[in-house]
Design an enzyme around this catalytic site. Structure first.
Site, PDB file in Angstrom:
ATOM      1  N   GLN A 112     -10.625  17.569  23.594  1.00 49.04           N
ATOM      2  CA  GLN A 112     -10.592  18.856  22.869  1.00 49.04           C
ATOM      3  C   GLN A 112     -12.013  19.339  22.638  1.00 49.04           C
ATOM      4  O   GLN A 112     -12.218  20.440  22.134  1.00 49.04           O
ATOM      5  CB  GLN A 112      -9.902  18.671  21.518  1.00 49.04           C
ATOM      6  CG  GLN A 112      -8.453  18.251  21.603  1.00 49.04           C
ATOM      7  CD  GLN A 112      -7.933  17.822  20.241  1.00 49.04           C
ATOM      8  OE1 GLN A 112      -7.523  18.642  19.423  1.00 49.04           O
ATOM      9  NE2 GLN A 112      -7.950  16.533  19.986  1.00 49.04           N
ATOM     10  N   HIS A 130      -9.961  22.837  25.057  1.00 50.52           N
ATOM     11  CA  HIS A 130     -10.447  23.976  24.259  1.00 50.52           C
ATOM     12  C   HIS A 130     -11.702  24.599  24.872  1.00 50.52           C
ATOM     13  O   HIS A 130     -12.490  25.235  24.178  1.00 50.52           O
ATOM     14  CB  HIS A 130     -10.682  23.546  22.804  1.00 50.52           C
ATOM     15  CG  HIS A 130      -9.412  23.145  22.114  1.00 50.52           C
ATOM     16  ND1 HIS A 130      -9.361  22.324  21.010  1.00 50.52           N
ATOM     17  CD2 HIS A 130      -8.110  23.452  22.401  1.00 50.52           C
ATOM     18  CE1 HIS A 130      -8.103  22.149  20.640  1.00 50.52           C
ATOM     19  NE2 HIS A 130      -7.326  22.815  21.474  1.00 50.52           N
TER      20      HIS A 130
HETATM   21  C1  BJW Z   1     -14.340   9.921  13.811  1.00 48.46           C
HETATM   22  C2  BJW Z   1     -15.668   9.687  13.639  1.00 48.46           C
HETATM   23  C3  BJW Z   1     -16.211   8.712  14.461  1.00 48.46           C
HETATM   24  C4  BJW Z   1     -15.208  11.225  12.269  1.00 48.46           C
HETATM   25  N1  BJW Z   1     -15.443   8.076  15.318  1.00 48.46           N
HETATM   26  N2  BJW Z   1     -13.536   9.347  14.648  1.00 48.46           N
HETATM   27  C5  BJW Z   1       2.182  25.097  15.800  1.00 48.46           C
HETATM   28  C6  BJW Z   1       2.184  24.846  14.437  1.00 48.46           C
HETATM   29  C7  BJW Z   1       1.190  25.345  13.609  1.00 48.46           C
HETATM   30  C8  BJW Z   1       0.153  26.111  14.132  1.00 48.46           C
HETATM   31  C9  BJW Z   1       0.143  26.345  15.486  1.00 48.46           C
HETATM   32  C10 BJW Z   1       1.137  25.850  16.299  1.00 48.46           C
HETATM   33  N3  BJW Z   1       0.871  26.233  17.581  1.00 48.46           N
HETATM   34  C11 BJW Z   1      -0.261  26.948  17.578  1.00 48.46           C
HETATM   35  C12 BJW Z   1      -0.719  27.054  16.311  1.00 48.46           C
HETATM   36  C13 BJW Z   1      -1.934  27.764  15.897  1.00 48.46           C
HETATM   37  C14 BJW Z   1      -3.198  26.993  16.119  1.00 48.46           C
HETATM   38  C15 BJW Z   1      -3.151  25.696  15.310  1.00 48.46           C
HETATM   39  O1  BJW Z   1      -2.859  24.641  15.788  1.00 48.46           O
HETATM   40  N4  BJW Z   1      -3.478  25.806  14.034  1.00 48.46           N
HETATM   41  C16 BJW Z   1      -3.467  24.659  13.142  1.00 48.46           C
HETATM   42  C17 BJW Z   1      -4.888  24.401  12.652  1.00 48.46           C
HETATM   43  C18 BJW Z   1      -2.506  24.914  12.043  1.00 48.46           C
HETATM   44  N5  BJW Z   1      -3.414  26.725  17.534  1.00 48.46           N
HETATM   45  C19 BJW Z   1      -3.927  27.644  18.342  1.00 48.46           C
HETATM   46  O2  BJW Z   1      -4.203  28.767  17.922  1.00 48.46           O
HETATM   47  C20 BJW Z   1      -4.129  27.273  19.788  1.00 48.46           C
HETATM   48  N6  BJW Z   1      -3.575  28.298  20.606  1.00 48.46           N
HETATM   49  C21 BJW Z   1      -2.274  28.441  20.769  1.00 48.46           C
HETATM   50  O3  BJW Z   1      -1.466  27.646  20.364  1.00 48.46           O
HETATM   51  O4  BJW Z   1      -1.952  29.582  21.440  1.00 48.46           O
HETATM   52  C22 BJW Z   1      -0.579  29.902  21.637  1.00 48.46           C
HETATM   53  C23 BJW Z   1      -0.554  30.997  22.699  1.00 48.46           C
HETATM   54  C24 BJW Z   1       0.225  30.820  23.807  1.00 48.46           C
HETATM   55  C25 BJW Z   1       0.271  31.823  24.788  1.00 48.46           C
HETATM   56  C26 BJW Z   1      -0.514  32.961  24.630  1.00 48.46           C
HETATM   57  C27 BJW Z   1      -1.312  33.106  23.524  1.00 48.46           C
HETATM   58  C28 BJW Z   1      -1.354  32.114  22.549  1.00 48.46           C
HETATM   59  C29 BJW Z   1      -5.607  27.257  20.117  1.00 48.46           C
HETATM   60  C30 BJW Z   1      -6.331  26.213  19.366  1.00 48.46           C
HETATM   61  C31 BJW Z   1      -7.835  26.375  19.578  1.00 48.46           C
HETATM   62  C32 BJW Z   1      -8.630  25.410  18.723  1.00 48.46           C
HETATM   63  N7  BJW Z   1      -9.963  25.829  18.712  1.00 48.46           N
HETATM   64  C33 BJW Z   1     -10.941  25.001  17.996  1.00 48.46           C
HETATM   65  C34 BJW Z   1     -12.285  25.735  17.993  1.00 48.46           C
HETATM   66  C35 BJW Z   1     -12.868  25.746  19.388  1.00 48.46           C
HETATM   67  C36 BJW Z   1     -14.005  26.703  19.415  1.00 48.46           C
HETATM   68  C37 BJW Z   1     -15.190  26.163  18.694  1.00 48.46           C
HETATM   69  O5  BJW Z   1     -15.654  25.062  19.009  1.00 48.46           O
HETATM   70  O6  BJW Z   1     -15.652  26.877  17.814  1.00 48.46           O
HETATM   71  O7  BJW Z   1     -11.043  23.710  18.619  1.00 48.46           O
HETATM   72  S1  BJW Z   1     -10.472  24.633  16.329  1.00 48.46           S
HETATM   73  C38 BJW Z   1     -11.195  23.029  16.329  1.00 48.46           C
HETATM   74  O8  BJW Z   1     -10.131  22.081  16.086  1.00 48.46           O
HETATM   75  C39 BJW Z   1     -11.709  22.783  17.760  1.00 48.46           C
HETATM   76  C40 BJW Z   1     -11.214  21.384  18.011  1.00 48.46           C
HETATM   77  O9  BJW Z   1     -11.152  21.113  19.398  1.00 48.46           O
HETATM   78  C41 BJW Z   1      -9.896  21.361  17.305  1.00 48.46           C
HETATM   79  C42 BJW Z   1      -9.388  19.980  16.980  1.00 48.46           C
HETATM   80  O10 BJW Z   1     -10.265  19.354  16.091  1.00 48.46           O
HETATM   81  P1  BJW Z   1     -10.502  17.776  16.225  1.00 48.46           P
HETATM   82  O11 BJW Z   1     -11.130  17.474  17.504  1.00 48.46           O
HETATM   83  O12 BJW Z   1      -9.245  17.084  15.887  1.00 48.46           O
HETATM   84  O13 BJW Z   1     -11.621  17.562  15.108  1.00 48.46           O
HETATM   85  P2  BJW Z   1     -11.480  17.479  13.517  1.00 48.46           P
HETATM   86  O14 BJW Z   1     -12.789  17.917  12.985  1.00 48.46           O
HETATM   87  O15 BJW Z   1     -10.281  18.187  13.031  1.00 48.46           O
HETATM   88  O16 BJW Z   1     -11.252  15.935  13.220  1.00 48.46           O
HETATM   89  C43 BJW Z   1     -12.259  14.997  13.473  1.00 48.46           C
HETATM   90  C44 BJW Z   1     -11.682  13.602  13.325  1.00 48.46           C
HETATM   91  O17 BJW Z   1     -12.662  12.672  13.725  1.00 48.46           O
HETATM   92  C45 BJW Z   1     -11.285  13.253  11.893  1.00 48.46           C
HETATM   93  O18 BJW Z   1      -9.972  12.705  11.887  1.00 48.46           O
HETATM   94  C46 BJW Z   1     -12.313  12.179  11.488  1.00 48.46           C
HETATM   95  O19 BJW Z   1     -11.780  11.199  10.605  1.00 48.46           O
HETATM   96  C47 BJW Z   1     -12.669  11.584  12.820  1.00 48.46           C
HETATM   97  N8  BJW Z   1     -13.990  10.985  12.899  1.00 48.46           N
HETATM   98  N9  BJW Z   1     -16.142  10.562  12.649  1.00 48.46           N
HETATM   99  C48 BJW Z   1     -14.125   8.401  15.409  1.00 48.46           C
HETATM  100  N10 BJW Z   1     -17.529   8.422  14.348  1.00 48.46           N
END
Ligand code: BJW
Ligand code: ZN
Length: 260
Positions: A112, A130
């Site tokens: 991601q 992403h």
């Molecule tokens: C360690 C550590 C160490 C610390 N070692 N671990 C269904 C239900 C509800 C909502 C939705 C749904 N379907 C879609 C949605 C909406 C939305 C969504 O999911 N929202 C939720 C937040 C509620 N999703 C979307 O909008 C997606 N699009 C979509 O579904 O479109 C539908 C569609 C279809 C057809 C046409 C049109 C539309 C798109 C999602 C895009 C996500 N974008 C981001 C930003 C990217 C741009 C940028 O960089 O600015 O992506 S958001 C952000 O979160 C980024 C990440 O890739 C993503 C995930 O985060 P990640 O990687 O999990 O990081 P963190 O920070 O959350 O967690 C870090 C973890 O690491 C923690 O657990 C720590 O404990 C751990 N950690 N140190 C190992 N050393």
């Protein structure tokens, strides 16, 4: 029985041994990485902790198409700052371990993450779900933008900055990431689904498991027979559904999975 420090370290040693064993037995591993994978390279995660991006910045103002239309200079300045931070960072021992593991066994990386730290450690990334920060393209006509960006000191704070102009249409150049509400890149999503369906072990590293549809991949893998192993110092939204949870960080844990 008291839960003493030695019991805890015994538990961690047993989990590490079980994780190594699962890797030894696996025939097709898929790694699903999230922002925690890059944390020990100095790249901020999105959620959790005072330094995380979404605790300091509002995603609605920065990571949506509406935000770009409202104030592209605000959004571009923030992404330019993040591009500079990533360019100055280095992959850590965990990134290198994954690249080395792929020389021993079929192992595919689905991430991601919008950085290129897996690639710079030598991994071939099957899917950037992403997108990538540096895969710049025109917001208006979609043309890729490969011109070098003017210098930006990674120590400088984010500041408003006009986006580069598209050489084809004069429109505004945007980062190559997937914003909230945007669809994931179709090919990346399809190959990721195929990979996890075929995997017998999915190694989930450093993701909160909160963002859909990527967060659904581990459950899909498990329904298709895969074992799930999670590395994360904190419990995530996925932890309850995994077979083995290793409460540790990526940099010291992943090298322990290399064959002796
Ligand atoms: C360690 C550590 C160490 C610390 N070692 N671990 C269904 C239900 C509800 C909502 C939705 C749904 N379907 C879609 C949605 C909406 C939305 C969504 O999911 N929202 C939720 C937040 C509620 N999703 C979307 O909008 C997606 N699009 C979509 O579904 O479109 C539908 C569609 C279809 C057809 C046409 C049109 C539309 C798109 C999602 C895009 C996500 N974008 C981001 C930003 C990217 C741009 C940028 O960089 O600015 O992506 S958001 C952000 O979160 C980024 C990440 O890739 C993503 C995930 O985060 P990640 O990687 O999990 O990081 P963190 O920070 O959350 O967690 C870090 C973890 O690491 C923690 O657990 C720590 O404990 C751990 N950690 N140190 C190992 N050393
Ligand atoms: Zn254009």
């Amino acid at each position: 029985m008291s839960f003493s420090r030695s019991n805890l370290s015994d538990d961690l040693a047993a989990i590490a041994a079980a994780a190594r064993d699962a890797m030894l037995r696996a025939r097709h591993v898929v790694v699903l990485s999230g922002a925690g994978m890059s944390a020990q390279s100095g790249i901020a995660t999105f959620r959790g902790g005072d330094d995380s991006l979404w605790s300091r910045f509002d995603p609605q103002q920065l990571a949506t198409e509406q935000a770009w239309r409202r104030d592209a200079a605000l959004v571009w300045g923030w992404y330019r700052w993040r591009i500079a931070r990533v360019a100055a960072a280095q992959p850590h021992a965990g990134h290198h371990a994954l690249a080395a593991l792929a020389t021993h066994m079929p192992l595919q990386v689905v991430t991601q993450n919008v950085d290129d730290l897996h690639e710079r450690a030598g991994s071939e990334v099957l899917a950037h779900l992403h997108g990538r920060l540096d895969a710049l393209r025109c917001f208006d006509c979609g043309r890729a933008h490969a011109d070098p960006l003017p210098h930006y000191d990674p120590a400088d704070p984010p500041q408003r900055l006009a986006p580069p102009a598209c050489a084809q249409c004069g429109g505004q150049v945007r980062p190559g990431v997937v914003w909230f509400g945007e669809a994931l890149p179709e090919t990346a999503w399809q190959v990721a689904v195929q990979a996890v369906v075929a995997a017998d072990l999915v190694l989930v590293v450093g993701t909160s498991g909160l963002v859909q549809p990527a967060a659904g991949l581990p459950a899909l893998a498990r329904r298709n027979g895969a074992t799930l192993l999670e590395i994360n110092p904190e419990r995530s939204a996925l932890t309850a559904g995994v077979d083995l949870y290793w409460p540790t960080t990526a940099a010291p844990a992943l090298p322990q999975l290399l064959p002796a």
